[in-house]
Write a protein that holds these residues in place. Structure first.
Motif, PDB file in Angstrom:
ATOM      1  N   LEU A   1     -30.020  -2.240  49.863  1.00 36.13           N
ATOM      2  CA  LEU A   1     -30.179  -1.857  48.474  1.00 36.13           C
ATOM      3  C   LEU A   1     -29.301  -0.644  48.211  1.00 36.13           C
ATOM      4  N   GLU A   2     -28.608  -0.670  47.087  1.00 29.64           N
ATOM      5  CA  GLU A   2     -27.863   0.508  46.654  1.00 29.64           C
ATOM      6  C   GLU A   2     -28.572   1.067  45.429  1.00 29.64           C
TER       7      GLU A   2
ATOM      8  N   TYR B   1     -31.030   2.738  38.968  1.00 26.30           N
ATOM      9  CA  TYR B   1     -30.463   1.409  39.197  1.00 26.30           C
ATOM     10  C   TYR B   1     -30.680   1.038  40.657  1.00 26.30           C
ATOM     11  N   LEU B   2     -31.244  -0.155  40.870  1.00 25.40           N
ATOM     12  CA  LEU B   2     -31.438  -0.681  42.217  1.00 25.40           C
ATOM     13  C   LEU B   2     -30.750  -2.029  42.297  1.00 25.40           C
TER      14      LEU B   2
ATOM     15  N   MET C   1     -32.295  -4.278  39.393  1.00 23.22           N
ATOM     16  CA  MET C   1     -33.322  -3.818  38.473  1.00 23.22           C
ATOM     17  C   MET C   1     -32.942  -2.441  37.958  1.00 23.22           C
ATOM     18  N   VAL C   2     -33.280  -2.177  36.687  1.00 22.72           N
ATOM     19  CA  VAL C   2     -33.058  -0.860  36.093  1.00 22.72           C
ATOM     20  C   VAL C   2     -34.372  -0.353  35.518  1.00 22.72           C
TER      21      VAL C   2
ATOM     22  N   ASP D   1     -38.635  -1.018  31.911  1.00 24.85           N
ATOM     23  CA  ASP D   1     -38.194  -1.756  33.096  1.00 24.85           C
ATOM     24  C   ASP D   1     -37.632  -3.116  32.729  1.00 24.85           C
ATOM     25  N   LEU D   2     -36.571  -3.504  33.438  1.00 25.96           N
ATOM     26  CA  LEU D   2     -36.043  -4.860  33.302  1.00 25.96           C
ATOM     27  C   LEU D   2     -35.236  -5.239  34.537  1.00 25.96           C
ATOM     28  N   LEU D   3     -35.102  -6.527  34.728  1.00 25.43           N
ATOM     29  CA  LEU D   3     -34.173  -7.082  35.708  1.00 25.43           C
ATOM     30  C   LEU D   3     -32.892  -7.424  34.964  1.00 25.43           C
ATOM     31  N   LEU D   4     -31.789  -6.917  35.432  1.00 29.12           N
ATOM     32  CA  LEU D   4     -30.526  -7.075  34.723  1.00 29.12           C
ATOM     33  C   LEU D   4     -30.130  -8.538  34.580  1.00 29.12           C
TER      34      LEU D   4
END
Length: 460
Positions: free
Chosen positions: A123-124, A148-149, A79-80, A70-73
């Motif tokens: 959110l997409e 992907y969010l 977030m991915v 997990d990470l925040l882009l």
């Protein structure tokens, strides 16, 4: 996890806290404050192990050997979640505006969905896997891939349907590389690895140190250089108690301390950005730091409000958003700031930066010289009470001492020597009982701020 825009908290493989697009935005996932109403972003499974791959990137291994990273882009409001290991079940039920508006799912393709709250923002979500099936707020995915969010403020934006390059894998890998490169600039690796602590290896200490530095870097709001005290709100000082504050703001004191820490760790450029943000907050018409904290964009925080519909962390109520601490007068702030400024100069020798901030330094020192005798709320921000806090007096001395050194560095006069001596004499006469600095003049109570005062000021 942080990405210099916002921060997320994980509990196992559930995202239990995430405001978007920035730290002080309303949360989309806040189940840490209410399990039922807060919303979830869960990849189901029992956790076997969990650790940082690099700072701000978390890898979780489930007992069925599925791996979730997990990470925040970086540079993105999104977030991915990378999933490796076969099949996975994803529960995605955001609740907009601090749990007030459960998300409504709209399918736009077999692998892309939009989730709306009560306003225009949405959110997409892209499920980039070989196979995807959907039922309500649950998706089952097969094969290695990514979730992907992304957050978008209204229908004008979003990725789906736009004729632009969109490569989640590339963004994921570049974010990981960004944090790796950031750690390569850290200059205390050898010193930390050589420290001996019972029960810990040098590599373990180094990992903890680098993760700590990385989190400090991630807590900076990149557009301005502000550093939030924490990425969350309403986590209690004592579980079940009422002292549950919103910490998603830039405290002058905390930010100055972070700037000093980053300077000492080799991140002078980032420290300078923090100092610059604080410099721009200095008022020339009143107390230099009239307020103890500022929003990440430099404005004042919203009024402190209670979020009555959330039950709070382990029942700790009230849940609060906004912060009323700026209404408190705190006289130690100017000293903490000038101390960080001096530490930056000491590490870099950047005389031009000092020269470009002469007006700020002089105004602060002049104001402190004229106003250090006042009562204040102290560094503990005790509401409804002003007193002669000894720590604040010592930090007034620090402000004058550091201002004098900065002026000396650029061959300018130091007109604050007498005021500095007056502060020291007053503190030694009024603030010491039985050989110890006390918290408040007239009392015998001591606390950690007194120890801080003693270590910060060399009393020369």
């Amino acid at each position: 996890m942080n990405n210099e825009f916002t921060g997320a908290l994980l509990k196992g493989t559930d995202v239990v806290w995430l405001p978007l697009p920035k730290y002080d935005s309303p949360s989309l996932f806040s189940s840490i404050l209410d399990e039922e109403k807060g919303g979830h972003f869960l990849i189901e499974g029992e956790v076997e192990s969990q650790k940082y791959v690099v700072p701000n990137v978390v890898k979780t291994v489930l007992k069925d050997k599925t791996e979730v990273t997990d990470l925040l882009l970086y540079g993105d409001h999104g977030m991915v979640r990378k999933v490796h290991g076969g099949k996975a079940r994803v529960v995605l039920s955001p609740s907009f505006n601090y749990g007030r508006a459960p998300g409504k799912v709209e399918k736009v393709s077999d692998k892309v969905y939009k989730i709306f709250g009560e306003g225009h923002d949405f959110l997409e979500v892209h499920f980039l896997f070989d196979k995807v099936s959907h039922d309500g707020n649950t998706w089952e995915v097969e094969g290695d891939g990514y979730v992907y969010l992304g957050y978008f403020s209204d229908e004008r934006f979003g990725v789906f349907g736009k004729n632009v390059s969109f490569n989640v894998e590339r963004g994921f890998e570049r974010t990981v590389e960004y944090w790796k490169n950031a750690m390569r600039r850290e200059r205390n690796r050898g010193k930390v690895a050589d420290i001996e602590v019972s029960g810990y290896t040098g590599d373990q200490l180094l990992e903890a140190y680098e993760n700590s530095v990385g989190i400090l870097l991630g807590l900076m709001y990149n557009p301005t250089g502000a550093v939030v005290g924490a990425p969350t709100t309403s986590l209690p000082e004592v579980v079940g108690g009422p002292r549950n504050w919103d910490a998603r703001f830039a405290w002058v004191r905390d930010s100055s301390t972070v700037a000093e820490a980053l300077t000492l760790s080799g991140y002078a450029q980032e420290a300078r950005r923090i100092i610059e943000f604080l410099s721009r907050m200095v008022s020339f018409v009143s107390k230099p730091f009239m307020y103890s904290l500022y929003a990440v964009d430099g404005s004042l925080p919203g009024r402190e409000e209670e979020v009555s519909w959330l039950s709070g962390y382990m029942g700790s109520r009230p849940v609060r958003i906004g912060n009323d601490s700026p209404s408190l007068v705190q006289l130690d702030l100017e000293g903490t700031f000038l101390h960080a400024f001096y530490k930056y100069y000491e590490a870099t020798g950047d005389e031009n930066y000092v020269k470009s901030h002469v007006d700020v330094i002089e105004y602060i020192a002049d104001w402190v010289s004229d106003n250090w005798k006042g009562e204040d709320a102290g560094m503990w921000e005790e509401r409804g009470e002003r007193a002669q806090n000894v720590h604040s007096k010592v930090m007034a001395w620090v402000a004058l001492e550091r201002a004098g050194k900065l002026m000396k560095a650029i061959d300018r006069d130091n007109p604050w020597k007498e005021a500095r001596k007056e502060v020291k004499d007053w503190v030694m006469e009024n603030g010491v009982v039985n050989g110890k600095f006390v918290k408040v003049v007239g009392r015998e109570e001591v606390d950690s701020s007194s120890s801080r005062s003693r270590s910060t000021a060399s009393w020369t």
